[in-house]
Design a protein around this motif. Structure first.
Motif, PDB file in Angstrom:
ATOM      1  N   ILE A 375     -13.280  10.000  -4.495  1.00  0.00           N
ATOM      2  CA  ILE A 375     -13.598   9.544  -3.135  1.00  0.00           C
ATOM      3  C   ILE A 375     -12.529   8.590  -2.611  1.00  0.00           C
ATOM      4  O   ILE A 375     -12.053   8.720  -1.477  1.00  0.00           O
ATOM      5  N   LEU A 376     -12.130   7.623  -3.439  1.00  0.00           N
ATOM      6  CA  LEU A 376     -11.119   6.649  -3.002  1.00  0.00           C
ATOM      7  C   LEU A 376      -9.768   7.325  -2.768  1.00  0.00           C
ATOM      8  O   LEU A 376      -9.032   6.964  -1.838  1.00  0.00           O
ATOM      9  N   LYS A 377      -9.445   8.318  -3.578  1.00  0.00           N
ATOM     10  CA  LYS A 377      -8.199   9.068  -3.386  1.00  0.00           C
ATOM     11  C   LYS A 377      -8.233   9.808  -2.047  1.00  0.00           C
ATOM     12  O   LYS A 377      -7.249   9.827  -1.296  1.00  0.00           O
ATOM     13  N   ASP A 378      -9.379  10.433  -1.732  1.00  0.00           N
ATOM     14  CA  ASP A 378      -9.534  11.118  -0.450  1.00  0.00           C
ATOM     15  C   ASP A 378      -9.371  10.151   0.716  1.00  0.00           C
ATOM     16  O   ASP A 378      -8.748  10.467   1.729  1.00  0.00           O
ATOM     17  N   MET A 379      -9.955   8.964   0.578  1.00  0.00           N
ATOM     18  CA  MET A 379      -9.911   7.995   1.674  1.00  0.00           C
ATOM     19  C   MET A 379      -8.499   7.460   1.910  1.00  0.00           C
ATOM     20  O   MET A 379      -8.159   7.088   3.037  1.00  0.00           O
ATOM     21  N   GLU A 380      -7.691   7.433   0.864  1.00  0.00           N
ATOM     22  CA  GLU A 380      -6.309   6.954   1.017  1.00  0.00           C
ATOM     23  C   GLU A 380      -5.392   8.022   1.593  1.00  0.00           C
ATOM     24  O   GLU A 380      -4.299   7.729   2.061  1.00  0.00           O
ATOM     25  N   SER A 381      -5.859   9.266   1.588  1.00  0.00           N
ATOM     26  CA  SER A 381      -5.068  10.381   2.133  1.00  0.00           C
ATOM     27  C   SER A 381      -5.049  10.307   3.658  1.00  0.00           C
ATOM     28  O   SER A 381      -6.007   9.841   4.280  1.00  0.00           O
ATOM     29  N   PRO A 382      -3.977  10.795   4.298  1.00  0.00           N
ATOM     30  CA  PRO A 382      -3.925  10.801   5.771  1.00  0.00           C
ATOM     31  C   PRO A 382      -4.774  11.908   6.388  1.00  0.00           C
ATOM     32  O   PRO A 382      -4.843  12.023   7.612  1.00  0.00           O
ATOM     33  N   TYR A 383      -5.387  12.728   5.544  1.00  0.00           N
ATOM     34  CA  TYR A 383      -6.238  13.811   6.051  1.00  0.00           C
ATOM     35  C   TYR A 383      -7.709  13.431   5.906  1.00  0.00           C
ATOM     36  O   TYR A 383      -8.090  12.599   5.089  1.00  0.00           O
ATOM     37  N   CYS A 384      -8.552  14.096   6.714  1.00  0.00           N
ATOM     38  CA  CYS A 384      -9.982  13.777   6.715  1.00  0.00           C
ATOM     39  C   CYS A 384     -10.642  14.111   5.383  1.00  0.00           C
ATOM     40  O   CYS A 384     -10.444  15.199   4.849  1.00  0.00           O
ATOM     41  N   MET A 385     -11.446  13.178   4.876  1.00  0.00           N
ATOM     42  CA  MET A 385     -12.273  13.476   3.716  1.00  0.00           C
ATOM     43  C   MET A 385     -13.539  14.171   4.200  1.00  0.00           C
ATOM     44  O   MET A 385     -14.143  13.784   5.200  1.00  0.00           O
ATOM     45  N   SER A 386     -13.949  15.180   3.466  1.00  0.00           N
ATOM     46  CA  SER A 386     -15.215  15.851   3.732  1.00  0.00           C
ATOM     47  C   SER A 386     -15.824  16.182   2.374  1.00  0.00           C
ATOM     48  O   SER A 386     -15.541  17.219   1.779  1.00  0.00           O
ATOM     49  N   ARG A 387     -16.650  15.280   1.855  1.00  0.00           N
ATOM     50  CA  ARG A 387     -17.110  15.383   0.470  1.00  0.00           C
ATOM     51  C   ARG A 387     -18.622  15.183   0.368  1.00  0.00           C
ATOM     52  O   ARG A 387     -19.201  14.388   1.087  1.00  0.00           O
ATOM     53  N   MET A 388     -19.230  15.954  -0.540  1.00  0.00           N
ATOM     54  CA  MET A 388     -20.651  15.784  -0.834  1.00  0.00           C
ATOM     55  C   MET A 388     -20.802  15.182  -2.222  1.00  0.00           C
ATOM     56  O   MET A 388     -20.215  15.681  -3.181  1.00  0.00           O
ATOM     57  N   LEU A 389     -21.602  14.111  -2.306  1.00  0.00           N
ATOM     58  CA  LEU A 389     -21.893  13.468  -3.584  1.00  0.00           C
ATOM     59  C   LEU A 389     -23.325  13.826  -3.965  1.00  0.00           C
ATOM     60  O   LEU A 389     -24.276  13.457  -3.278  1.00  0.00           O
ATOM     61  N   ILE A 400     -21.997   3.898  -5.122  1.00  0.00           N
ATOM     62  CA  ILE A 400     -20.723   4.577  -4.827  1.00  0.00           C
ATOM     63  C   ILE A 400     -20.484   4.578  -3.320  1.00  0.00           C
ATOM     64  O   ILE A 400     -19.369   4.307  -2.853  1.00  0.00           O
ATOM     65  N   ALA A 401     -21.543   4.876  -2.544  1.00  0.00           N
ATOM     66  CA  ALA A 401     -21.423   4.860  -1.084  1.00  0.00           C
ATOM     67  C   ALA A 401     -21.060   3.463  -0.589  1.00  0.00           C
ATOM     68  O   ALA A 401     -20.244   3.298   0.327  1.00  0.00           O
ATOM     69  N   GLU A 402     -21.649   2.436  -1.198  1.00  0.00           N
ATOM     70  CA  GLU A 402     -21.386   1.055  -0.796  1.00  0.00           C
ATOM     71  C   GLU A 402     -19.921   0.687  -1.039  1.00  0.00           C
ATOM     72  O   GLU A 402     -19.277   0.041  -0.203  1.00  0.00           O
ATOM     73  N   ILE A 403     -19.378   1.120  -2.160  1.00  0.00           N
ATOM     74  CA  ILE A 403     -17.963   0.835  -2.460  1.00  0.00           C
ATOM     75  C   ILE A 403     -17.056   1.554  -1.464  1.00  0.00           C
ATOM     76  O   ILE A 403     -16.057   0.993  -0.990  1.00  0.00           O
ATOM     77  N   ALA A 404     -17.399   2.800  -1.115  1.00  0.00           N
ATOM     78  CA  ALA A 404     -16.596   3.553  -0.137  1.00  0.00           C
ATOM     79  C   ALA A 404     -16.626   2.856   1.228  1.00  0.00           C
ATOM     80  O   ALA A 404     -15.587   2.729   1.900  1.00  0.00           O
ATOM     81  N   LEU A 405     -17.795   2.393   1.641  1.00  0.00           N
ATOM     82  CA  LEU A 405     -17.905   1.674   2.918  1.00  0.00           C
ATOM     83  C   LEU A 405     -17.092   0.384   2.881  1.00  0.00           C
ATOM     84  O   LEU A 405     -16.448  -0.003   3.870  1.00  0.00           O
ATOM     85  N   LEU A 406     -17.113  -0.276   1.736  1.00  0.00           N
ATOM     86  CA  LEU A 406     -16.352  -1.521   1.585  1.00  0.00           C
ATOM     87  C   LEU A 406     -14.850  -1.262   1.680  1.00  0.00           C
ATOM     88  O   LEU A 406     -14.100  -2.068   2.235  1.00  0.00           O
ATOM     89  N   LYS A 407     -14.421  -0.121   1.179  1.00  0.00           N
ATOM     90  CA  LYS A 407     -12.997   0.236   1.266  1.00  0.00           C
ATOM     91  C   LYS A 407     -12.575   0.422   2.725  1.00  0.00           C
ATOM     92  O   LYS A 407     -11.477   0.041   3.121  1.00  0.00           O
ATOM     93  N   ALA A 408     -13.468   1.019   3.539  1.00  0.00           N
ATOM     94  CA  ALA A 408     -13.176   1.184   4.961  1.00  0.00           C
ATOM     95  C   ALA A 408     -13.012  -0.179   5.633  1.00  0.00           C
ATOM     96  O   ALA A 408     -12.075  -0.393   6.425  1.00  0.00           O
ATOM     97  N   VAL A 409     -13.908  -1.121   5.304  1.00  0.00           N
ATOM     98  CA  VAL A 409     -13.835  -2.468   5.884  1.00  0.00           C
ATOM     99  C   VAL A 409     -12.574  -3.177   5.412  1.00  0.00           C
ATOM    100  O   VAL A 409     -11.894  -3.861   6.183  1.00  0.00           O
ATOM    101  N   ASP A 410     -12.228  -3.000   4.148  1.00  0.00           N
ATOM    102  CA  ASP A 410     -11.031  -3.628   3.570  1.00  0.00           C
ATOM    103  C   ASP A 410      -9.759  -3.172   4.288  1.00  0.00           C
ATOM    104  O   ASP A 410      -8.789  -3.922   4.393  1.00  0.00           O
TER     105      ASP A 410
END
Length: 774
Positions: A375-389, A400-410
């Protein structure tokens, strides 16, 4: 002028159909005659040239007498009309018919009524079976087959079995039972003996049962000491005995009153002979060669009228592959478009994440760490992430969702999480606000139950960027809600939201990353089929220390023992849920039933304990207060409806009693059970209710035998089928004519691989294919 040309095109099509399909069969002319006159009069009304043309006026008058003309006179009239119309419309001069009509697609899209022996009346009956066009008829596959190479003699029929056999009719009669039921009886004989045939409330069949005619009969065999009786499900009249062996393996179709098997076979055979070759091949030749598939016309002939079981299986494989291939090519195209869409690269400094990890009171499981890396690798990519957990209940998807949201805020952006119920949204909000506000992250809750003033204040803060994370229900996707810089969308229990609802949330940002969560276990292959446009991550282990929930079915006579067990566990400091049975879909009736149960338990069963009540009709503030009291052990027993089905997390609750277990689906029961067993304490789930149906007994047996959500999902698929579980009306993906997502998994995987390979080789196909599915 354009309207006139369109009318002429339509009329030339109509004439062509009349000449090609009806072949001077008087039964077909009624509908044609009315359409012919109607279009001619419309042309006359539009064009002054035809209004003053005496020759054309005579043709119109002659057309009005069409039904009483002889076959040769009709053909002569049609030839004259084609000549006049072609002279008016030069594009028709070369062939006498519109070029469009000569296409194969045009032919197979013709109404089935134009087939010889069908006509308008039988077309109405065929429409009941979903057959409107010739292509529909060609793809109306048999539901089963009968091997008629070695039919049994009457004295060989087996009691309790459905058998097919041949005999000569001795006599028939109609009887009336004491209860008013009409019983049609007949006796059929062959060289080995006689058998009595029975039909209930079908006296109209008596006229077809002519003495000394031969019949091929299918029905359920019943035997007693004195006689053998067959309750007939289907029969055919045979001209002679040899006709029973006309085809060694005979197709049996779904039918409706007025359409017998013999007629269906005749018109399908005619359609295959006349139009089977008109179906263009729809699979790439390289796919056919690689998979060693029959071509389309060969497969059609074989699946309807197979020579042997081996070739029939090859034909089935061809059409199973075809259905899966086009499902997967649509998913592949959609995924290709999504993955190439430019998005946001989340390249923050990582300080927020480091601080968060340092405050975590536990270590992520290996499975959680694995999916988080993806998930974090996808978020760092310049392309859209489209992932199902995907993960079973209690597997730790939310963290896991909370950490992903925190990465967006960071990275300097906003995040949003949408949940299907207010209880679940509130729980996410309370948990995240408690941990994230220590890191300086602003979290807000947005639900429909807020006051107008509260909503307006929060919507303004979201728009101005004063809020980092927004957690809410459908209220998030209202038009008034605008984000300053939304970069990540998380959708919890995503199967509860429609495609439009999900896309509305995505539209709140500029191509935000998308992470969808589901606690509904779906076998991997099926998940790839339903959500193949998403990358799939699976958490396949539970946090350490979790113990399996002991699940038992308890009969009504032992209810008092269950109540005593609950009391004993509560005395040890534990808590319990009691889930009300599903009585009606109405929230009002559900609330009334739950209220009565709670009152009874408080007064009559557990007067010394605090019994709480929660259902869909109480306000958000009340729900929040009740859940807080339950979490704090101020309430020991919580009576609830299915509002607690997902997401509710009270680790100290270790007992669940589900009333009316027969009213719940297997997946729903598993979700409910998932509210307990969320700590290292031993947990219990008791099931009570009536198990009169076979399905109810099967569900309870499975639930009592395993806690593995994926095994439960597999069994649920076998019991109900994928269409029931996922809702074909919403997805539109699972209405296959022949393919089966359970038994044809190997072909599905090959079709998926082939579809994705095809799109990789020819990426330009994506634009043509992306709308194949939604």
């Amino acid at each position: 002028m354009a309207n006139t040309f369109q009318f002429i095109q339509d009329l030339m099509n109509l004439i062509r159909q009349e000449e090609e399909l009806c072949c001077n069969n008087a039964a077909c002319f009624g509908g044609f005659h009315a359409k012919l006159v109607s279009i001619l009069l419309a042309i006359v009304k539009l064009e002054q040239t035809f209004q003053t043309d005496a020759n054309f006026q005579n043709l119109v008058l002659e057309a009005q007498k069409y039904q009483i003309l002889s076959g040769s006179e009709r053909q002569e009239l049609l030839n004259k009309l084609k000549t006049v119309l072609a002279n008016f419309d030069p594009t028709l001069k070369n062939s006498g018919i519109p070029v469009a009509y000569t296409s194969n697609k045009q032919k197979i899209n013709l109404s089935v009524q134009y087939l010889k022996g069908v006509g308008p009346k039988k077309a109405i009956l065929l429409e009941r079976l979903g057959i409107r066009t010739i292509e529909d008829l060609l793809y109306f596959f048999p539901k089963r087959y009968e091997d008629r190479r070695n039919l049994k003699k009457i004295n060989q029929l087996t009691a309790g079995e459905t058998e097919t056999f041949v005999g000569r009719l001795i006599y028939s009669e109609i009887l009336q039972s004491k209860k008013g039921m009409t019983i049609l009886k007949a006796v059929l004989a062959d060289q080995s003996g006689q058998v009595e045939l029975v039909w209930f409330n079908q006296a109209f069949l008596k006229s077809k049962l002519v003495k000394d005619n031969f019949f091929l009969v299918t029905g359920k065999v019943k035997k007693n000491i004195f006689e053998t009786q067959v309750v007939v499900s289907d029969f055919e009249i045979l001209n002679n005995l040899d006709e029973a062996f006309y085809r060694s393996i005979t197709p049996i179709y779904s039918s409706t009153e007025g359409l017998n098997q013999k007629l269906l076979r005749e018109i399908i055979s005619q359609a295959i002979q006349c139009y089977g070759g008109a179906l263009p091949e729809n699979l790439p030749q390289e796919v056919i060669d690689r998979e060693k598939l029959f071509n389309r016309s060969q497969a059609l002939q074989t699946i309807h009228f197979p020579d042997n079981w081996s070739t029939l299986e090859q034909a089935r494989k061809r059409f199973i592959y075809e259905e899966f291939f086009f499902l997967e090519i649509g998913l592949a195209a959609k995924k290709q478009v999504v993955t190439r869409r430019k998005g946001i690269a989340h390249l923050g400094k990582g300080r927020l994440l480091q601080n968060f990890y340092s405050h975590l009171p536990f270590t992520l499981t290996k499975s959680q760490q694995k999916v988080l890396r993806s998930i974090l690798k996808d978020m760092e990519s310049p392309y859209c992430m489209s992932r199902m957990l995907q993960g079973d209940v209690g597997s730790g998807k939310t963290i896991i969702a909370e950490i992903a949201l925190l990465k967006a805020v960071d990275a300097g952006f906003q995040g949003a999480l949408m949940a299907p119920t207010e209880i679940l949204a509130e729980q996410h909000f309370l948990n995240m606000e408690k941990t994230l506000k220590l890191l300086g992250v602003t979290v807000t809750l947005l639900t429909s139950s807020l006051t107008k003033k509260e909503k307006e204040e929060r919507i303004t803060a979201i728009k101005e960027g004063k809020v980092d994370l927004v957690i809410g229900t459908h209220a998030i996707i209202q038009e008034k809600v605008l984000f300053k810089n939304l970069s990540l969308v998380v959708i919890d229990e995503q199967h509860r939201f429609g495609v439009i609802q999900r896309s509305k949330l995505q539209e709140k940002g500029m191509n935000p990353d998308v992470l969808v969560l589901t606690a509904t276990p779906i076998p991997r292959t099926l998940a790839l089929s339903l959500y193949g446009d998403l990358d799939l991550s699976i958490i396949d282990e539970l946090p350490p220390g979790r113990k399996p929930v002991l699940t038992k079915y308890i009969t009504e006579d032992k209810r008092h023992q269950v109540y005593q067990f609950i009391k004993n566990e509560i005395d040890k400091g534990r808590q319990a849920y009691i889930v009300c049975p599903l009585v009606e879909e109405s929230d009002v009736i559900q609330a009334e039933a739950a209220t009565k149960i709670a009152q009874y338990l408080q007064k009559e069963v557990f007067p010394e304990l605090k019994v709480g009540l929660i259902h869909g009709r109480i306000s958000t503030l009340e729900k929040e207060a009740i859940m807080t009291s339950f979490r704090d052990n101020l309430i020991q027993i919580l009576v609830a409806t299915t509002v607690i089905e997902v997401g509710v997390n009270v680790p100290n609750a270790t007992i669940m009693l589900i009333e009316g277990v027969e009213r719940f689906g297997l997946a729903q029961l598993h979700q409910l059970r998932g509210r307990v067993g969320r700590s290292n304490h031993k947990s219990y789930c008791f099931l009570m209710g009536s198990l009169q149906s076979k399905e109810a007994r099967a569900r309870v047996k499975i639930l009592c035998s395993t806690n593995d959500g994926f095994k439960i999902a597999e069994e649920d698929l076998h019991i109900r089928g994928p269409g029931e579980i996922f809702g074909t009306k919403q997805h539109g993906l699972l209405q296959f004519k022949i393919a089966n997502l359970i038994t044809d998994v190997d072909i599905l995987e090959r079709a998926r691989s082939g579809a994705f390979a095809m799109l990789a080789k020819y990426p330009q196909l994506a634009k043509q294919c992306k709308n194949l599915i939604i």
